[in-house]
Motif scaffolding. Structure first.
Motif, PDB file in Angstrom:
ATOM      1  N   ASP A 110       0.837  -1.258   0.143  1.00  0.00           N
ATOM      2  CA  ASP A 110      -0.158  -0.187   0.083  1.00  0.00           C
ATOM      3  C   ASP A 110       0.707   1.226  -0.123  1.00  0.00           C
ATOM      4  OD1 ASP A 110      -3.076   1.245   0.037  1.00  0.00           O
ATOM      5  OD2 ASP A 110      -2.143   2.172   2.081  1.00  0.00           O
ATOM      6  N   ILE A 111       1.876   1.228   0.813  1.00  0.00           N
ATOM      7  CA  ILE A 111       2.490   2.435   0.990  1.00  0.00           C
ATOM      8  C   ILE A 111       3.773   2.558  -0.627  1.00  0.00           C
ATOM      9  CG2 ILE A 111       5.071   3.266   1.673  1.00  0.00           C
ATOM     10  CD1 ILE A 111       4.135   1.686   4.089  1.00  0.00           C
ATOM     11  N   LEU A 112       4.195   1.694  -1.106  1.00  0.00           N
ATOM     12  CA  LEU A 112       4.991   1.959  -2.319  1.00  0.00           C
ATOM     13  C   LEU A 112       3.956   1.814  -3.518  1.00  0.00           C
ATOM     14  CD1 LEU A 112       6.829  -1.384  -2.267  1.00  0.00           C
ATOM     15  CD2 LEU A 112       7.406   0.349  -2.616  1.00  0.00           C
ATOM     16  N   TYR A 113       2.328   1.638  -3.552  1.00  0.00           N
ATOM     17  CA  TYR A 113       1.384   1.850  -4.514  1.00  0.00           C
ATOM     18  C   TYR A 113       0.966   3.555  -4.035  1.00  0.00           C
ATOM     19  CZ  TYR A 113      -2.110   1.732  -7.459  1.00  0.00           C
ATOM     20  OH  TYR A 113      -3.584   1.869  -8.153  1.00  0.00           O
ATOM     21  N   LYS A 114       0.892   3.998  -2.962  1.00  0.00           N
ATOM     22  CA  LYS A 114       0.585   5.151  -3.371  1.00  0.00           C
ATOM     23  C   LYS A 114       1.347   6.332  -3.638  1.00  0.00           C
ATOM     24  CE  LYS A 114      -3.270   4.700   1.050  1.00  0.00           C
ATOM     25  NZ  LYS A 114      -2.922   4.675   2.082  1.00  0.00           N
ATOM     26  N   ASP A 115       2.752   5.984  -3.617  1.00  0.00           N
ATOM     27  CA  ASP A 115       4.083   6.432  -3.287  1.00  0.00           C
ATOM     28  C   ASP A 115       4.028   6.893  -4.958  1.00  0.00           C
ATOM     29  OD1 ASP A 115       6.250   8.581  -2.388  1.00  0.00           O
ATOM     30  OD2 ASP A 115       7.351   7.000  -2.767  1.00  0.00           O
ATOM     31  N   TYR A 116       4.078   5.677  -5.733  1.00  0.00           N
ATOM     32  CA  TYR A 116       4.467   5.216  -7.278  1.00  0.00           C
ATOM     33  C   TYR A 116       3.219   5.855  -7.668  1.00  0.00           C
ATOM     34  CZ  TYR A 116       3.393   3.573 -11.409  1.00  0.00           C
ATOM     35  OH  TYR A 116       3.414   3.424 -13.234  1.00  0.00           O
ATOM     36  N   GLN A 117       1.585   6.062  -7.449  1.00  0.00           N
ATOM     37  CA  GLN A 117       0.718   6.742  -7.990  1.00  0.00           C
ATOM     38  C   GLN A 117       0.684   8.033  -7.616  1.00  0.00           C
ATOM     39  OE1 GLN A 117      -0.509   4.334  -9.863  1.00  0.00           O
ATOM     40  NE2 GLN A 117      -2.974   5.924  -9.608  1.00  0.00           N
ATOM     41  N   SER A 118       0.400   8.645  -6.451  1.00  0.00           N
ATOM     42  CA  SER A 118       0.842  10.760  -5.837  1.00  0.00           C
ATOM     43  C   SER A 118       2.605  10.764  -7.720  1.00  0.00           C
ATOM     44  CB  SER A 118       1.817  10.476  -4.782  1.00  0.00           C
ATOM     45  OG  SER A 118       1.699  11.588  -4.566  1.00  0.00           O
ATOM     46  N   HIS A 119       3.594   9.390  -7.013  1.00  0.00           N
ATOM     47  CA  HIS A 119       4.218  10.320  -7.740  1.00  0.00           C
ATOM     48  C   HIS A 119       4.088  10.414  -9.333  1.00  0.00           C
ATOM     49  CE1 HIS A 119       8.785  11.021  -9.897  1.00  0.00           C
ATOM     50  NE2 HIS A 119       8.650   9.804 -10.465  1.00  0.00           N
ATOM     51  N   MET A 120       3.155   9.404 -10.125  1.00  0.00           N
ATOM     52  CA  MET A 120       3.337   9.272 -11.489  1.00  0.00           C
ATOM     53  C   MET A 120       2.277  10.385 -11.601  1.00  0.00           C
ATOM     54  SD  MET A 120       5.534   7.379 -13.024  1.00  0.00           S
ATOM     55  CE  MET A 120       4.828   7.144 -14.481  1.00  0.00           C
ATOM     56  N   GLU A 121       0.774  10.719 -10.706  1.00  0.00           N
ATOM     57  CA  GLU A 121      -0.136  11.474 -11.098  1.00  0.00           C
ATOM     58  C   GLU A 121      -0.186  12.840 -10.818  1.00  0.00           C
ATOM     59  OE1 GLU A 121      -2.588  11.357 -13.192  1.00  0.00           O
ATOM     60  OE2 GLU A 121      -3.212   9.050 -12.387  1.00  0.00           O
ATOM     61  N   LEU A 122       1.507  13.516 -10.322  1.00  0.00           N
ATOM     62  CA  LEU A 122       1.766  14.704 -10.203  1.00  0.00           C
ATOM     63  C   LEU A 122       3.030  15.093 -11.643  1.00  0.00           C
ATOM     64  CD1 LEU A 122       2.148  17.586  -8.369  1.00  0.00           C
ATOM     65  CD2 LEU A 122       4.303  16.105  -7.273  1.00  0.00           C
ATOM     66  N   ASN A 123       3.740  14.444 -11.698  1.00  0.00           N
ATOM     67  CA  ASN A 123       4.487  14.056 -13.152  1.00  0.00           C
ATOM     68  C   ASN A 123       3.951  13.991 -13.962  1.00  0.00           C
ATOM     69  OD1 ASN A 123       7.274  15.107 -11.280  1.00  0.00           O
ATOM     70  ND2 ASN A 123       6.545  13.335 -10.405  1.00  0.00           N
ATOM     71  N   LEU A 124       3.134  13.067 -14.070  1.00  0.00           N
ATOM     72  CA  LEU A 124       2.463  12.438 -15.668  1.00  0.00           C
ATOM     73  C   LEU A 124       1.405  14.390 -15.925  1.00  0.00           C
ATOM     74  CD1 LEU A 124       0.764   9.862 -16.016  1.00  0.00           C
ATOM     75  CD2 LEU A 124       3.569  11.043 -16.968  1.00  0.00           C
ATOM     76  N   ALA A 125       0.810  14.950 -14.854  1.00  0.00           N
ATOM     77  CA  ALA A 125      -0.050  16.404 -14.421  1.00  0.00           C
ATOM     78  C   ALA A 125       0.483  17.866 -15.632  1.00  0.00           C
ATOM     79  CB  ALA A 125      -0.405  16.722 -13.580  1.00  0.00           C
ATOM     80  N   PRO A 126      -0.135  18.371 -16.373  1.00  0.00           N
ATOM     81  CA  PRO A 126      -1.108  18.146 -16.542  1.00  0.00           C
ATOM     82  C   PRO A 126      -2.235  17.449 -17.561  1.00  0.00           C
ATOM     83  CG  PRO A 126      -0.809  20.237 -17.529  1.00  0.00           C
ATOM     84  CD  PRO A 126       0.315  19.301 -16.779  1.00  0.00           C
ATOM     85  N   THR A 127      -0.946  16.955 -18.782  1.00  0.00           N
ATOM     86  CA  THR A 127      -1.707  16.256 -20.046  1.00  0.00           C
ATOM     87  C   THR A 127      -1.750  15.095 -20.453  1.00  0.00           C
ATOM     88  OG1 THR A 127       1.282  16.378 -20.632  1.00  0.00           O
ATOM     89  CG2 THR A 127       0.022  17.648 -21.658  1.00  0.00           C
TER      90      THR A 127
END
Length: 137
Positions: free
Chosen positions: A12-29
């Motif tokens: 859960d810790i790894l997944y949340k960190d991964y998701q947060s990192h990806m969503e933040l850095n992929l945004a806004p496109t």
């Protein structure tokens, strides 16, 4: 049971960190779901929207909404089949290809940083064990 609880907590810790990192850095496109679609299209070529469902683990309505958003920002193109107009083909655009490459690079950089915390031997062992758990080699 103790291992199960601890495994779930760490995952859960790894997944949340991964998701947060990806969503933040992929945004806004781009989103992680859109990246998944682009990767499948790069690997498989043009597909029907229904062909994407197994890769996304979602409903047909959700795939349609996702593709609508992706088409609006020119990441994908939808074309009617010339011999059967009921069939729609989804394909990646040049912009989609560029965004896919950017997303893959972001993911690889993040995962390299995570894996660099352990030795090469342990990295190989982790990948092997994850393959065992997932049932895929």
């Amino acid at each position: 049971m103790l291992h199960t609880v601890e495994f779930a907590r760490q995952l859960d810790i790894l997944y949340k960190d991964y998701q947060s990192h990806m969503e933040l850095n992929l945004a806004p496109t781009l989103t992680t779901s859109q990246l998944a679609v682009l990767e499948v299209l790069e690997q498989q070529g043009s597909l029907k929207p229904s062909d994407l469902i197994p890769f996304l683990s979602t409903t047909p309505a959700a795939v349609t909404m996702l593709l609508d958003r992706m088409e609006r920002v020119e990441l994908i193109r939808r074309d009617r089949d010339e011999s059967d107009r009921r069939i729609v083909w989804v394909s990646i655009t040049d912009k989609g290809h560029e965004e896919s490459q950017r997303g893959i690079e972001l993911r690889n950089t993040y995962l390299s940083g995570v894996l660099d915390k352990i030795s090469t031997h342990n990295q190989q062992l982790l990948v092997f064990l994850m393959g065992k758990i997932s049932g895929k080699k």
